[in-house]
Design a protein around this motif. Structure first.
Motif, mmCIF file in Angstrom:
data_model
loop_
_atom_site.group_PDB
_atom_site.id
_atom_site.type_symbol
_atom_site.label_atom_id
_atom_site.label_comp_id
_atom_site.label_asym_id
_atom_site.label_seq_id
_atom_site.Cartn_x
_atom_site.Cartn_y
_atom_site.Cartn_z
ATOM 1 N N GLN A 146 -88.248 -29.601 -55.781
ATOM 2 C CA GLN A 146 -88.724 -30.445 -54.880
ATOM 3 C C GLN A 146 -89.081 -29.887 -53.439
ATOM 4 O O GLN A 146 -88.659 -28.953 -52.965
ATOM 5 C CB GLN A 146 -87.564 -31.208 -54.315
ATOM 6 C CG GLN A 146 -87.853 -32.577 -54.148
ATOM 7 C CD GLN A 146 -86.675 -33.631 -53.695
ATOM 8 O OE1 GLN A 146 -85.514 -33.049 -54.361
ATOM 9 N NE2 GLN A 146 -86.652 -34.551 -53.171
ATOM 10 N N ALA A 153 -88.665 -44.496 -55.820
ATOM 11 C CA ALA A 153 -88.402 -43.717 -56.903
ATOM 12 C C ALA A 153 -87.630 -42.240 -56.390
ATOM 13 O O ALA A 153 -87.429 -42.169 -55.179
ATOM 14 C CB ALA A 153 -89.455 -43.090 -57.946
ATOM 15 N N ASP A 154 -86.755 -41.567 -57.371
ATOM 16 C CA ASP A 154 -85.998 -40.437 -56.985
ATOM 17 C C ASP A 154 -86.372 -39.399 -57.723
ATOM 18 O O ASP A 154 -86.574 -39.400 -58.898
ATOM 19 C CB ASP A 154 -84.651 -40.965 -56.991
ATOM 20 C CG ASP A 154 -83.597 -40.230 -56.837
ATOM 21 O OD1 ASP A 154 -83.552 -39.005 -56.088
ATOM 22 O OD2 ASP A 154 -82.443 -40.066 -57.535
ATOM 23 N N ALA A 155 -86.317 -38.022 -57.000
ATOM 24 C CA ALA A 155 -86.360 -37.033 -57.795
ATOM 25 C C ALA A 155 -85.528 -36.631 -59.004
ATOM 26 O O ALA A 155 -85.728 -36.319 -60.017
ATOM 27 C CB ALA A 155 -86.604 -35.705 -56.845
ATOM 28 N N GLN A 156 -84.302 -36.906 -58.690
ATOM 29 C CA GLN A 156 -83.218 -36.827 -59.740
ATOM 30 C C GLN A 156 -83.520 -37.630 -61.199
ATOM 31 O O GLN A 156 -83.297 -37.090 -62.012
ATOM 32 C CB GLN A 156 -81.740 -37.123 -58.982
ATOM 33 C CG GLN A 156 -81.450 -36.316 -58.144
ATOM 34 C CD GLN A 156 -81.282 -34.803 -58.574
ATOM 35 O OE1 GLN A 156 -80.821 -34.480 -59.702
ATOM 36 N NE2 GLN A 156 -81.676 -33.882 -57.895
ATOM 37 N N ASN A 157 -83.798 -38.732 -60.675
ATOM 38 C CA ASN A 157 -84.323 -39.540 -61.829
ATOM 39 C C ASN A 157 -85.497 -39.224 -62.589
ATOM 40 O O ASN A 157 -85.625 -39.076 -63.989
ATOM 41 C CB ASN A 157 -84.673 -41.092 -61.150
ATOM 42 C CG ASN A 157 -84.438 -42.202 -62.294
ATOM 43 O OD1 ASN A 157 -83.942 -41.971 -63.126
ATOM 44 N ND2 ASN A 157 -85.131 -43.314 -61.980
ATOM 45 N N ILE A 203 -94.071 -38.475 -55.533
ATOM 46 C CA ILE A 203 -93.085 -39.283 -56.068
ATOM 47 C C ILE A 203 -93.407 -40.726 -55.579
ATOM 48 O O ILE A 203 -93.475 -40.939 -54.641
ATOM 49 C CB ILE A 203 -91.649 -39.211 -55.547
ATOM 50 C CG1 ILE A 203 -91.236 -37.594 -56.127
ATOM 51 C CG2 ILE A 203 -90.489 -40.031 -56.200
ATOM 52 C CD1 ILE A 203 -89.962 -37.074 -55.475
ATOM 53 N N ASN A 258 -92.355 -35.932 -50.427
ATOM 54 C CA ASN A 258 -91.768 -36.282 -51.436
ATOM 55 C C ASN A 258 -92.524 -35.656 -52.787
ATOM 56 O O ASN A 258 -93.071 -36.361 -53.672
ATOM 57 C CB ASN A 258 -91.371 -37.497 -52.004
ATOM 58 C CG ASN A 258 -90.139 -38.144 -51.117
ATOM 59 O OD1 ASN A 258 -89.369 -37.094 -50.640
ATOM 60 N ND2 ASN A 258 -89.861 -39.293 -50.878
#
Lengths: 450, 304
Positions: free
Chosen positions: B287, B266-270, B262, B229
């Protein structure tokens, strides 16, 4: 089986279709002839005439020696030596080398020197000075009396290594002394010569059915056959080793092993190269047969050589059979060596033992020629490694009982089976081991591996 | 996946040389019509495994099935093998070498001649047909070796380090031929330690190290299982987002880029949303998957 054939074909063509094969096939007889003729030729080259002073206080013997050293006398002597040599040529190679000086020619120039009124020491001093000043090459001082037991001829020469001239001089002195002694004893030299004249011996051997065979040429033929088998084995053994090492060195073995079974590959290689050897040998045998046939027509040549031995087709068959037996035994050893070493050069060093074995077999063939019936001849002609060189010679010389030939073939086939088995096990593993030469314990491990 | 699609199955195979275990209980499956990458550092056991697959040596334990049958010498004709260290007969003409290698795979006669001519033409080597190996350049020799591998149209192609020493034009050319094979539902295994090439060509991979399998599966699966990530970010502003430990585990600043790891959960979009919300000027947001090279170094390099 299909792949085996492909390997055989490949190995055969690889050798036979090369120009070196043709060249080798043609060149071997030429080289063979050179081996026989070159020493004789070299010895026949006349050296510079030897300038010699003969000091003879008695004034008797010196004259006779001079006569014996006359060019006609030397020429007659050389002639006789050559004739003797042709007769014995094949039987005794070392003998031939000893005879060569006799065939050689040398000439002498006599330098006058008056020893009157000088002491022996002064004479020697004078002559030594003359030699040092390059006025003479040699001098000979005869003893006061040739009848004394301690009578010595003093021969001093700057060319001490010229054994041709030395030989001729020695013979001339001995002949002169004999003539002088005969003359002193009032015996007619001519009648002594007549009485002691040598008779000529017509020697023929008998075959197993009591028929006469010409032995002189039989010996020649045996020698040639032994030599031919030995040379062909040596050459094709090395060819096998080279081919195996090349496949190992270039890593072609890896591709081959992924396409066919190792023993198929190794056996195919042995058979293919063997067929090439057989082809070459057949060419030689056929051309020799043709040559003999041609010579037989030229009657004058035949009379000189005393007739050719009778070689039947079945003998040729035996000859080729024993070549093949020898070939497979030695070739599998060479293949084994090839799969263990890393380079051709390294292989050359390890090729020594089998080459030595071959050479011993070749030498044994002389013993067989001399006495084909001895127990030594029997044992070497049925033993592995030696039979291929000795049995054909024995067959030609006296035709041993069939059971002995069969025994020899049987023993050699068993040997081959064992060697091929051994070699293919080593080959299978060794061909994929790169970088270093295998040690004996390692090889032993490969052999035992399932 | 039905058994029919499996070209090759290596089942629990072990090979020992004395006390040394070269391959230890290795399992792998290669499916038809796919390119299989066999990866690992030098001395990991790749070549030993390949030699067992092509029938040069036999495994001590386990079995190798080829098209559902136990591997035997008979099956060797269906395999084309290009070893890492390869050679040609020095004094043999090109056509004769190819004929011999074809014959050893059971291909002879007119069909062999036809294919030899076709391949030589394709490789632009027609005029070299009657030349000897010693007259050929290194690159030409490699092409000839490659032809000898594919001449009998094998169902399984095994290439051990096929690209080492090839010039880029020839590499492209070889890749073309490989994809052609793939399209005809044939199978390709190749071993390499060039991770970029493997990444580009392989559907499936296996990575072995010290005689054992480390990871294996489709390229996608492998990469996902190694999802570290990462985000490559080029932006002005938004520092407060990057400092939020619930979102970002760590930040590494490079020349004009930041590499962001990351945080767990957690989330990349966020993160992207937060960055945009913070008013940062973003010129790059990507990403990043771990490259095969990263995975290789992570799995193998760390221990050395």
């Amino acid at each position: 089986m299909k792949k085996f054939r492909a390997v055989v074909k490949h190995e055969y063509r690889k050798i036979v279709l090369k120009w070196t094969f043709l060249l080798g096939t043609l060149l071997f007889p030429v080289i063979g002839a050179c081996f026989a003729l070159v020493p004789a030729f070299i010895f026949s080259i006349k050296g510079e005439p030897t300038r010699i002073v003969i000091v003879d206080p008695t004034n008797k013997i010196g004259m006779r020696i001079r006569e014996n050293l006359a060019p006609e006398k030397i020429a007659a002597r050389t002639d006789q030596a050559v004739r003797d040599a042709v007769k014995d040529m094949p039987a005794t190679q070392p003998g031939q080398i000893n005879q060569s000086p006799m065939q050689g020619d040398a000439s002498f120039v006599f330098i006058d020197y008056d020893p009157a009124g000088r002491t022996p020491e002064k004479i020697r001093q004078d002559l030594n000075e003359m030699a040092a000043a390059n006025k003479i090459d040699a001098y000979l001082i005869t003893p006061q009396s040739i009848d004394d037991y301690d009578a010595k001829f003093e021969f001093r020469s700057r060319k001490a290594g010229d054994f041709v001239a030395g030989n001729i001089l020695r013979d001339a002195i001995n002949d002169a002394v004999r003539s002088q002694r005969l003359a002193d004893a009032n015996i007619n030299e001519k009648s002594v010569m007549e009485l002691s004249r040598r008779v000529s011996i017509d020697s023929k051997s008998l075959d197993d059915r009591g028929r006469e065979k010409d032995s002189d040429m039989l010996l020649a033929a045996s020698f040639v056959i032994g030599l031919m088998i030995y040379i062909t084995l040596a050459i094709y053994g090395q060819v096998i080793m080279g081919a195996v090492v090349e496949e190992k060195e270039t890593r072609i073995a890896e591709i081959l092993f992924s396409s066919a079974r190792p023993y198929e590959l190794m056996l195919g290689k042995l058979v293919g190269v063997g067929l090439a050897g057989l082809t070459q040998l057949s060419i030689w045998v056929i051309s020799i047969a043709a040559l003999i046939g041609f010579l037989a027509v030229q009657s004058d040549v035949t009379s000189l050589f005393g007739g050719m031995p009778h070689i039947s087709p079945i003998m040729v068959g035996y000859f080729l059979l024993f070549f093949l037996l020898g070939y497979f035994a030695y070739a599998s050893i060479f293949a084994l060596i090839g799969s263990v070493v890393t380079t051709v050069q390294e292989g050359g060093q390890f090729a020594f033992p089998p080459v030595m074995l071959m050479l011993i077999g070749f030498y044994f063939s002389f013993a067989v020629i001399r006495d084909p019936n001895s127990s030594l001849s029997f044992w070497v002609s049925i033993s592995p490694f030696f039979a291929p060189m000795t049995m054909p010679v024995r067959i030609l010389a006296e035709t041993p009982p069939l059971w002995q030939i069969a025994l020899s073939v049987g023993i050699n086939i068993l040997t081959i089976a064992a060697l091929v088995w051994l070699a293919s096990r080593v080959y299978r593993v060794g061909m994929l081991m790169y970088g270093k030469r295998a040690t004996v314990p390692e090889i032993w491990k490969w052999i035992r591996q399932v | 996946m039905s058994d029919k699609d499996v070209t090759l199955r290596v089942d629990n195979v072990t090979k020992r040389f004395g006390d040394f275990t070269a391959v230890d209980a290795l399992c792998l499956e290669v499916r038809a019509g796919r390119v299989f990458g066999f990866l690992g550092p030098n001395g990991a056991g790749k070549t030993t495994t390949i030699r067992m697959i092509v029938g040069i040596t036999a495994p001590d334990e386990g079995r190798i099935d080829f098209f559902g049958e136990r591997m035997s010498a008979r099956m060797q004709d269906r395999i084309g093998y290009l070893p890492e260290e390869r050679g040609l007969y020095k004094k043999l003409r090109v056509a004769d070498q190819l004929r011999y290698f074809a014959a050893l795979k059971g291909l002879t006669g007119k069909e062999a001649e036809r294919r030899i001519d076709r391949w030589l033409e394709r490789m632009n080597l027609s005029e070299w047909k009657e030349k000897k190996t010693t007259d050929l350049s290194k690159g030409m020799q490699q092409k000839i070796q490659f032809i000898s591998t594919v001449l009998h149209d094998p169902d399984l192609l095994i290439l051990d380090e096929p690209f080492s020493g090839l010039d880029p034009v020839n590499v492209e050319f070889m890749i073309d031929v490989l994809s052609e094979f793939k399209q005809r539902d044939k199978t390709v295994i190749f071993s390499t330690h060039l991770m970029e090439t493997a990444e580009r060509l392989c559907h499936d991979i296996i990575l072995i190290n010290k005689s054992k399998k480390v990871i294996g599966g489709s390229l996608r699966e492998v990469k996902e299982s190694f999802g570290r990530n990462l985000i490559a970010l080029r932006a002005v502003g938004g520092e407060e987002v990057l400092e939020d430990k619930t979102l970002v585990k760590s930040v590494a600043y490079h020349a004009d880029e930041a590499e962001i790891e990351i945080a767990d959960g957690a989330d990349a979009q966020n993160i992207l949303k937060k960055l945009v919300g913070s008013g940062a000027k973003i010129t790059k947001f990507e990403q990043v998957e771990p490259s095969l090279n990263d995975i290789f170094i992570d799995q193998v390099g760390g221990e050395q």
